[in-house]
Write a protein that holds these residues in place. Structure first.
Motif, PDB file in Angstrom:
ATOM      1  N   SER A   1       0.836  -1.200   0.000  1.00 57.26           N
ATOM      2  CA  SER A   1       0.000   0.000   0.000  1.00 57.26           C
ATOM      3  C   SER A   1       0.874   1.253   0.000  1.00 57.26           C
ATOM      4  O   SER A   1       0.638   2.202  -0.761  1.00 57.26           O
ATOM      5  N   ALA A   2       1.924   1.243   0.839  1.00 49.98           N
ATOM      6  CA  ALA A   2       2.821   2.396   0.914  1.00 49.98           C
ATOM      7  C   ALA A   2       3.553   2.617  -0.416  1.00 49.98           C
ATOM      8  O   ALA A   2       3.723   3.759  -0.862  1.00 49.98           O
ATOM      9  N   LEU A   3       3.934   1.520  -1.061  1.00 46.60           N
ATOM     10  CA  LEU A   3       4.714   1.648  -2.307  1.00 46.60           C
ATOM     11  C   LEU A   3       3.863   2.067  -3.502  1.00 46.60           C
ATOM     12  O   LEU A   3       4.367   2.642  -4.464  1.00 46.60           O
ATOM     13  N   THR A   4       2.590   1.741  -3.450  1.00 51.37           N
ATOM     14  CA  THR A   4       1.743   2.010  -4.615  1.00 51.37           C
ATOM     15  C   THR A   4       0.836   3.220  -4.415  1.00 51.37           C
ATOM     16  O   THR A   4       0.262   3.720  -5.379  1.00 51.37           O
ATOM     17  N   GLY A   5       0.704   3.653  -3.182  1.00 52.64           N
ATOM     18  CA  GLY A   5      -0.172   4.799  -2.928  1.00 52.64           C
ATOM     19  C   GLY A   5      -1.646   4.449  -2.891  1.00 52.64           C
ATOM     20  O   GLY A   5      -2.494   5.335  -2.834  1.00 52.64           O
ATOM     21  N   LEU A   6      -1.954   3.146  -2.937  1.00 50.88           N
ATOM     22  CA  LEU A   6      -3.357   2.733  -2.840  1.00 50.88           C
ATOM     23  C   LEU A   6      -3.605   2.148  -1.455  1.00 50.88           C
ATOM     24  O   LEU A   6      -2.745   1.448  -0.915  1.00 50.88           O
ATOM     25  N   SER A   7      -4.758   2.423  -0.880  1.00 55.52           N
ATOM     26  CA  SER A   7      -5.082   1.864   0.430  1.00 55.52           C
ATOM     27  C   SER A   7      -5.278   0.350   0.332  1.00 55.52           C
ATOM     28  O   SER A   7      -5.548  -0.183  -0.754  1.00 55.52           O
ATOM     29  N   SER A   8      -5.140  -0.330   1.470  1.00 55.51           N
ATOM     30  CA  SER A   8      -5.328  -1.785   1.428  1.00 55.51           C
ATOM     31  C   SER A   8      -6.765  -2.122   1.023  1.00 55.51           C
ATOM     32  O   SER A   8      -6.996  -3.118   0.325  1.00 55.51           O
ATOM     33  N   HIS A   9      -7.704  -1.291   1.440  1.00 55.51           N
ATOM     34  CA  HIS A   9      -9.090  -1.469   0.985  1.00 55.51           C
ATOM     35  C   HIS A   9      -9.140  -1.469  -0.541  1.00 55.51           C
ATOM     36  O   HIS A   9      -9.749  -2.347  -1.164  1.00 55.51           O
ATOM     37  N   THR A  10      -8.513  -0.454  -1.121  1.00 47.74           N
ATOM     38  CA  THR A  10      -8.553  -0.312  -2.580  1.00 47.74           C
ATOM     39  C   THR A  10      -7.842  -1.470  -3.263  1.00 47.74           C
ATOM     40  O   THR A  10      -8.310  -1.977  -4.289  1.00 47.74           O
ATOM     41  N   LEU A  11      -6.736  -1.912  -2.675  1.00 46.37           N
ATOM     42  CA  LEU A  11      -6.001  -3.030  -3.273  1.00 46.37           C
ATOM     43  C   LEU A  11      -6.849  -4.296  -3.311  1.00 46.37           C
ATOM     44  O   LEU A  11      -6.870  -5.007  -4.321  1.00 46.37           O
ATOM     45  N   ARG A  12      -7.573  -4.561  -2.213  1.00 44.23           N
ATOM     46  CA  ARG A  12      -8.445  -5.747  -2.208  1.00 44.23           C
ATOM     47  C   ARG A  12      -9.571  -5.578  -3.212  1.00 44.23           C
ATOM     48  O   ARG A  12      -9.964  -6.523  -3.902  1.00 44.23           O
ATOM     49  N   TYR A  13     -10.065  -4.346  -3.304  1.00 44.54           N
ATOM     50  CA  TYR A  13     -11.120  -4.042  -4.270  1.00 44.54           C
ATOM     51  C   TYR A  13     -10.624  -4.282  -5.696  1.00 44.54           C
ATOM     52  O   TYR A  13     -11.303  -4.926  -6.503  1.00 44.54           O
ATOM     53  N   TYR A  14      -9.421  -3.832  -6.000  1.00 45.63           N
ATOM     54  CA  TYR A  14      -8.870  -4.024  -7.345  1.00 45.63           C
ATOM     55  C   TYR A  14      -8.718  -5.507  -7.656  1.00 45.63           C
ATOM     56  O   TYR A  14      -8.924  -5.945  -8.786  1.00 45.63           O
ATOM     57  N   GLU A  15      -8.353  -6.268  -6.650  1.00 44.83           N
ATOM     58  CA  GLU A  15      -8.221  -7.704  -6.860  1.00 44.83           C
ATOM     59  C   GLU A  15      -9.598  -8.311  -7.154  1.00 44.83           C
ATOM     60  O   GLU A  15      -9.760  -9.109  -8.073  1.00 44.83           O
ATOM     61  N   LYS A  16     -10.575  -7.846  -6.390  1.00 46.56           N
ATOM     62  CA  LYS A  16     -11.932  -8.378  -6.554  1.00 46.56           C
ATOM     63  C   LYS A  16     -12.493  -8.103  -7.943  1.00 46.56           C
ATOM     64  O   LYS A  16     -13.171  -8.948  -8.523  1.00 46.56           O
ATOM     65  N   ILE A  17     -12.218  -6.907  -8.487  1.00 50.30           N
ATOM     66  CA  ILE A  17     -12.773  -6.577  -9.807  1.00 50.30           C
ATOM     67  C   ILE A  17     -11.867  -7.042 -10.947  1.00 50.30           C
ATOM     68  O   ILE A  17     -12.121  -6.738 -12.109  1.00 50.30           O
ATOM     69  N   GLY A  18     -10.791  -7.745 -10.621  1.00 50.07           N
ATOM     70  CA  GLY A  18     -10.014  -8.375 -11.680  1.00 50.07           C
ATOM     71  C   GLY A  18      -8.836  -7.586 -12.218  1.00 50.07           C
ATOM     72  O   GLY A  18      -8.281  -7.934 -13.256  1.00 50.07           O
TER      73      GLY A  18
END
Lengths: 117, 117
Positions: A7-24
């Motif tokens: 999350s720190a390296l990409t600037g995306l929150s962990s919430h958002t990262l899980r969301y991105y995984e969920k939507i493919g």
DNA sequence: CTAAAGGTTAGAGCATGCTCTAAGTCAAGC
DNA sequence: GCTTGACTTAGAGCATGCTCTAACCTTTAG
């Protein structure tokens, strides 16, 4: 690395990262023994590229499409390349429009400054 | 002019035009005897400027703020000017970033083209 | 007189992109 | 053993910016 570091390296929150995984957008993220996500430096590169596409106005649905082509391997090479070309051309156009907008804004501001009441 | 003609001139649907009025972007639109909106050419200019601000990424809430300053008359002159200056500066920055994104995309596409499988 | 065309309102619904919550699991330190 | 803290999930909720619907009103043409 764990999700916090990623999350720190990409600037995306962990919430958002899980969301991105969920939507493919992110596929095949590996897990450790206790089921926690383990991200690689390749994942960092990929998410940074996702951020670039996003910042240039590509909707997540289209990024997901690109992601799917990427997952599918070499057979989709041309397809991916064309997708990027189309996106680049759209971006170029948009940059031109925004240059015009910038000029118009400058003109408006100059007008404001020369017509102070 | 009526809402249909105004819609054609501004590129916004009549639904959107009524919505913009409701949220405070357009104030004091006059009405004819039967209660229908009558737009002036000044309104066309204003909505085109709204479109410009929108197209350069200003949220409707901030455009509404600008609209309110505008309604308030000459006393808000400096305020409005500064708002536009800040927006212009943000736009300049964004243009720079997008130029970088464009270069990165070009590089990626060049890579794709030189590495066809 | 009537029907069609175009306007009106309040308010519901939708697409996108997050953002957060609740309830639970797991590993480490006291 | 127990607490703490970081993770997990499914799913609810939210902000923005429209977009559409339902019910109704005017004007105009036939």
């Amino acid at each position: 690395m764990n999700i916090a570091k990623f999350s720190a390296l990409t600037g995306l929150s962990s919430h958002t990262l899980r969301y991105y995984e969920k939507i493919g957008l992110l596929a095949n993220i590996s897990r450790d023994a206790s089921g926690h996500r383990r991200y690689s430096s390749k994942d960092v590169e990929w998410v940074r590229f996702i951020n670039r596409l996003k910042d240039t106005g590509m909707p997540l649905a289209e990024i997901r499409h690109y992601a799917e082509l990427r997952e599918a391997g070499d057979a989709t090479f041309d397809n991916r390349c064309h997708l990027l070309e189309r996106h680049r051309d759209a971006l170029k156009l948009r940059l031109q429009r925004e240059q015009e907008h910038l000029q118009a804004l400058d003109a408006k501001i100059a007008y404001y400054q020369s017509h102070k009441p």
